[in-house]
Design a protein around this motif. Structure first.
Motif, PDB file in Angstrom:
ATOM      1  N   SER A 162       0.828  -1.215   0.000  1.00 31.91           N
ATOM      2  CA  SER A 162       0.000   0.000   0.000  1.00 31.91           C
ATOM      3  C   SER A 162       0.860   1.261   0.000  1.00 31.91           C
ATOM      4  CB  SER A 162      -0.924   0.009   1.218  1.00 31.91           C
ATOM      5  OG  SER A 162      -1.747  -1.125   1.230  1.00 31.91           O
ATOM      6  N   VAL A 163       1.922   1.259   0.796  1.00 31.98           N
ATOM      7  CA  VAL A 163       2.818   2.421   0.840  1.00 31.98           C
ATOM      8  C   VAL A 163       3.490   2.613  -0.519  1.00 31.98           C
ATOM      9  CG1 VAL A 163       4.966   3.318   1.828  1.00 31.98           C
ATOM     10  CG2 VAL A 163       3.226   2.312   3.320  1.00 31.98           C
ATOM     11  N   ALA A 164       3.911   1.501  -1.135  1.00 27.62           N
ATOM     12  CA  ALA A 164       4.522   1.588  -2.466  1.00 27.62           C
ATOM     13  C   ALA A 164       3.539   2.166  -3.477  1.00 27.62           C
ATOM     14  CB  ALA A 164       5.000   0.208  -2.914  1.00 27.62           C
TER      15      ALA A 164
ATOM     16  N   PRO B 152      -7.486  -3.756  -2.885  1.00 28.29           N
ATOM     17  CA  PRO B 152      -8.353  -2.653  -2.440  1.00 28.29           C
ATOM     18  C   PRO B 152      -7.651  -1.718  -1.462  1.00 28.29           C
ATOM     19  CG  PRO B 152      -9.047  -4.736  -1.440  1.00 28.29           C
ATOM     20  CD  PRO B 152      -8.056  -5.067  -2.504  1.00 28.29           C
ATOM     21  N   LEU B 153      -6.748  -2.274  -0.645  1.00 32.18           N
ATOM     22  CA  LEU B 153      -6.010  -1.435   0.291  1.00 32.18           C
ATOM     23  C   LEU B 153      -5.115  -0.445  -0.459  1.00 32.18           C
ATOM     24  CD1 LEU B 153      -5.668  -1.049   3.334  1.00 32.18           C
ATOM     25  CD2 LEU B 153      -3.773  -2.675   3.271  1.00 32.18           C
ATOM     26  N   SER B 154      -4.544  -0.887  -1.572  1.00 36.25           N
ATOM     27  CA  SER B 154      -3.688  -0.014  -2.378  1.00 36.25           C
ATOM     28  C   SER B 154      -4.500   1.083  -3.055  1.00 36.25           C
ATOM     29  CB  SER B 154      -2.943  -0.842  -3.437  1.00 36.25           C
ATOM     30  OG  SER B 154      -2.044  -1.747  -2.833  1.00 36.25           O
ATOM     31  N   ILE B 155      -5.707   0.752  -3.494  1.00 31.67           N
ATOM     32  CA  ILE B 155      -6.572   1.750  -4.126  1.00 31.67           C
ATOM     33  C   ILE B 155      -6.907   2.862  -3.132  1.00 31.67           C
ATOM     34  CG2 ILE B 155      -8.820   2.156  -5.184  1.00 31.67           C
ATOM     35  CD1 ILE B 155      -6.878   0.625  -6.957  1.00 31.67           C
ATOM     36  N   VAL B 156      -7.248   2.467  -1.925  1.00 25.40           N
ATOM     37  CA  VAL B 156      -7.524   3.451  -0.875  1.00 25.40           C
ATOM     38  C   VAL B 156      -6.265   4.245  -0.546  1.00 25.40           C
ATOM     39  CG1 VAL B 156      -8.158   3.727   1.548  1.00 25.40           C
ATOM     40  CG2 VAL B 156      -9.439   2.153   0.112  1.00 25.40           C
TER      41      VAL B 156
ATOM     42  N   SER C  42      -0.861   8.563   6.528  1.00 27.30           N
ATOM     43  CA  SER C  42      -1.526   7.604   5.641  1.00 27.30           C
ATOM     44  C   SER C  42      -1.160   6.171   6.006  1.00 27.30           C
ATOM     45  CB  SER C  42      -1.143   7.893   4.183  1.00 27.30           C
ATOM     46  OG  SER C  42      -1.566   9.181   3.784  1.00 27.30           O
ATOM     47  N   THR C  43       0.110   5.936   6.318  1.00 25.16           N
ATOM     48  CA  THR C  43       0.564   4.581   6.667  1.00 25.16           C
ATOM     49  C   THR C  43      -0.162   4.056   7.899  1.00 25.16           C
ATOM     50  OG1 THR C  43       2.760   5.034   5.744  1.00 25.16           O
ATOM     51  CG2 THR C  43       2.569   3.181   7.269  1.00 25.16           C
ATOM     52  N   ILE C  44      -0.355   4.929   8.877  1.00 28.53           N
ATOM     53  CA  ILE C  44      -1.086   4.532  10.082  1.00 28.53           C
ATOM     54  C   ILE C  44      -2.536   4.175   9.728  1.00 28.53           C
ATOM     55  CG2 ILE C  44      -1.977   5.371  12.298  1.00 28.53           C
ATOM     56  CD1 ILE C  44       0.628   6.987  12.555  1.00 28.53           C
ATOM     57  N   SER C  45      -3.104   4.921   8.791  1.00 25.35           N
ATOM     58  CA  SER C  45      -4.466   4.602   8.332  1.00 25.35           C
ATOM     59  C   SER C  45      -4.489   3.256   7.621  1.00 25.35           C
ATOM     60  CB  SER C  45      -4.974   5.697   7.386  1.00 25.35           C
ATOM     61  OG  SER C  45      -5.077   6.929   8.050  1.00 25.35           O
ATOM     62  N   PHE C  46      -3.432   2.950   6.847  1.00 27.76           N
ATOM     63  CA  PHE C  46      -3.375   1.663   6.148  1.00 27.76           C
ATOM     64  C   PHE C  46      -3.365   0.510   7.148  1.00 27.76           C
ATOM     65  CE2 PHE C  46      -0.520   3.993   2.853  1.00 27.76           C
ATOM     66  CZ  PHE C  46      -1.597   4.778   2.467  1.00 27.76           C
TER      67      PHE C  46
END
Length: 227
Positions: A32-34, A104-108, A162-166
């Motif tokens: 997701s971070v990538a 889906p996590l990456s899309i968000v 954002s990472t914490i949200s992921f």
């Protein structure tokens, strides 16, 4: 009050499962971070540059991008995971598992970080771009060597948030067998009524989040030329 020794014993009994769950969380969040950096950064930059009065003013493109980002960010994540199952199956060949849950996590992640990027760039004084233009910088140089450099502290802080949200979102993907530390806490701690184990996992997640926040804030302050 919970007995610390009981919590530690409970976690040691499930050490292998906890290690596996942590690995799954790191994999999902890492992907997701990538995605946020590789796609969210350009999208957020376009959101900024296409605004009225900016370098690439384009109201139509700005309206489309802004609408897409808003829709994704406002979509309940659990429903988004289910809604994207056909696309996930098309991309990775399955709708179940850690890799599938990362889609889906990456899309968000892209939508969330794109908005953070836009805000960070909006905080850059307009005089920076004017100074870059007066020095004869190309449009690419204006973005990379001036805009990003001035906004780097905000970009890092936005990525941290954002990472914490992921990590928080990753606790939901158990519905598609994504696993992760949050899913482990629900399955082993809540559903099996192992309260001590769930408490230990929660503490572990708090430590993880605090570590990420501390690292991100420290780097952001180091990059901030105003401090």
């Amino acid at each position: 009050m919970f007995d610390v020794s009981v919590i530690l014993d409970s976690m040691l009994q499930h050490e292998a499962e906890i290690r596996k769950a942590i690995g799954q969380t790191f994999l999902m969040v890492g992907i997701s971070v990538a995605a946020a950096i590789l796609c969210g950064l350009p999208v957020g930059t376009l959101l900024f540059l296409c605004r009225k009065g900016q370098l690439y003013e384009n109201r139509s493109l700005s309206w489309v991008l802004d609408g897409l980002v808003n829709i994704i960010r406002s979509f309940p994540f659990l429903l988004l995971v289910v809604f994207m199952i056909p696309l996930t199956r098309m991309i990775v060949g399955t709708a179940i598992g850690t890799l599938a849950a990362s889609i889906p996590l990456s899309i968000v992640a892209i939508a969330l970080y794109a908005r953070q990027v836009e805000q960070a760039l909006l905080d850059v004084p307009r005089g920076v771009m004017e100074a870059a233009r007066s020095m004869g910088a190309s449009k690419l140089e204006m973005i990379v060597k001036f805009l990003y450099v001035e906004a780097r502290s905000g970009l890092v802080l936005g990525l941290t948030t954002s990472t914490i949200s992921f990590i928080s979102y990753s606790t939901v993907v158990g519905i598609v067998g994504g696993g992760g530390i949050g899913d482990f806490a629900i399955r082993y701690g809540y559903q099996r009524f192992e309260t001590e184990l769930m408490t230990g996992v929660i503490v572990l997640m708090i430590v993880l989040v605090q570590g990420i926040q501390f690292a991100g804030t420290t780097i952001s302050r180091w990059l901030d030329k105003r401090s």
